[in-house]
Design an enzyme around this catalytic site. Structure first.
Site, PDB file in Angstrom:
ATOM      1  N   SER A   1      41.211  33.472  41.787  1.00 57.12           N
ATOM      2  CA  SER A   1      40.189  33.163  41.009  1.00 57.12           C
ATOM      3  C   SER A   1      40.271  34.608  40.216  1.00 57.12           C
ATOM      4  O   SER A   1      40.434  35.514  40.383  1.00 57.12           O
ATOM      5  CB  SER A   1      38.938  32.875  41.612  1.00 57.12           C
ATOM      6  OG  SER A   1      37.812  32.608  40.827  1.00 57.12           O
TER       7      SER A   1
ATOM      8  N   TYR B   1      32.608  34.760  47.908  1.00 58.59           N
ATOM      9  CA  TYR B   1      34.114  34.338  47.197  1.00 58.59           C
ATOM     10  C   TYR B   1      34.928  35.285  46.165  1.00 58.59           C
ATOM     11  O   TYR B   1      36.172  35.199  46.458  1.00 58.59           O
ATOM     12  CB  TYR B   1      33.803  33.343  46.379  1.00 58.59           C
ATOM     13  CG  TYR B   1      33.573  32.526  45.331  1.00 58.59           C
ATOM     14  CD1 TYR B   1      35.022  31.796  46.225  1.00 58.59           C
ATOM     15  CD2 TYR B   1      34.521  32.538  44.430  1.00 58.59           C
ATOM     16  CE1 TYR B   1      36.584  30.609  45.439  1.00 58.59           C
ATOM     17  CE2 TYR B   1      35.137  31.995  43.919  1.00 58.59           C
ATOM     18  CZ  TYR B   1      36.555  31.313  44.310  1.00 58.59           C
ATOM     19  OH  TYR B   1      37.202  30.286  43.621  1.00 58.59           O
TER      20      TYR B   1
END
Ligand code: NAP
Length: 252
Positions: free
Chosen positions: A143, A157
């Protein structure tokens, strides 16, 4: 020779679903993993079969080793593994680090990091020439958050995706001489259900105007990069991280 197959973890919705369809376009049998939404997985399998491909849906939660072993047992029945799209991943509700519980962190890292590691472990056992395999390709899904850090939202995250970047580098070198290429795709803001699952259903609409291309990406746009990295067209590409972020966070 048994058919060549690709496992897509979290292959039933969003980026994983688009990647499952792309893997089928490359001619692979596809193992569409899901955790709870059987109908979505069955729909992707039907789409593949209706266009002449082969696919099965396999339930399993990647945070549990026993489930990962069950998924790979289904792969072994279905064909010869030559590809893994290591895609299953979750976000959580926006929180500062000083608010995060150990339960939240444990879940996040069990799915996004340990699950991803156990999935590549089992893929390497099957694909490495060192273990008698035919080689293959692993595509990890990272990501852009690994570079942005996601302050005030989900630093946990972002850090879990930093682990995916580093695992991609290290594993790619570990197995480079064993017929396995290991790469990653690092999406930016992509219009999928993951934002609603983290309690931010309007995240795409709110951010769109601030993104370099003034729009979010689609799961298909990410899947096309995954498809290339899975394919023989990327035969000399390993240890690479491909930003598919419409320009978001492209600078280190
Ligand atoms: P999504 O739309 O929420 O889809 C998640 C998929 O993963 C579903 O198929 C879901 O299965 C499955 N899944 C969730 N938890 C799982 C588990 N524990 N074990 C196995 N499967 C599980 O997500 P997405 O947006 O496509 O995201 C896919 C990947 O891209 C993730 O790793 C995410 O971090 C990454 N990513 C996404 C974005 C974005 O903006 N969307 C940006 C950067 C990176 P069920 O259908 O059964 O629930």
């Amino acid at each position: 020779m048994t058919k060549s197959i690709v496992l897509v973890t979290g292959g039933s919705r969003g980026i994983g679903a688009a990647a499952s369809l792309c893997a089928a376009e490359l001619g692979y049998g596809v193992v569409v993993n899901y955790v709870s939404n059987k109908a979505a997985a069955d729909d992707i399998v039907s789409q593949i079969i209706n266009t002449g491909g082969e696919a099965i849906a396999v339930q399993g939660d990647v945070q549990f080793e026993a489930d990962v072993l069950k998924i790979y047992a289904a792969c072994d029945e279905f064909g010869t593994l030559v590809g893994l799209v290591n895609n299953a991943g979750v976000v959580d509700r926006p929180q500062r680090v000083d608010e995060m519980s150990v339960e939240r962190l444990t879940r996040m890292y069990a799915i996004n990091v340990i699950g991803a590691f156990v999935c590549v472990r089992e893929a390497v056992k099957r694909m490495s020439t060192r273990h008698g395999g035919r080689g293959g390709a692993i595509v990890n899904i990272g990501s852009a958050a690994s570079k942005l850090g996601a302050p005030g939202q989900y630093v946990d995250y972002a850090a879990s995706k930093g682990a995916i970047d580093t695992m991609t580098f290290g594993l790619s070198l570990e197995v480079a001489g064993e017929g396995i290429r290991v790469n990653a795709v690092r999406p930016g803001i992509i219009d999928t259900d993951i934002h609603a699952s983290g309690g931010l259903p309007d995240r795409v609409a709110q951010l769109e105007g601030k993104l370099p291309m003034k729009r979010a990406g689609t799961a298909d746009e990410v899947a096309k990069a995954i498809k290339w990295l899975l394919s023989d067209d990327a035969s000399y590409t390993t240890g690479a991280i491909l930003d598919v972020s419409g320009g978001r966070a492209i600078l280190p």
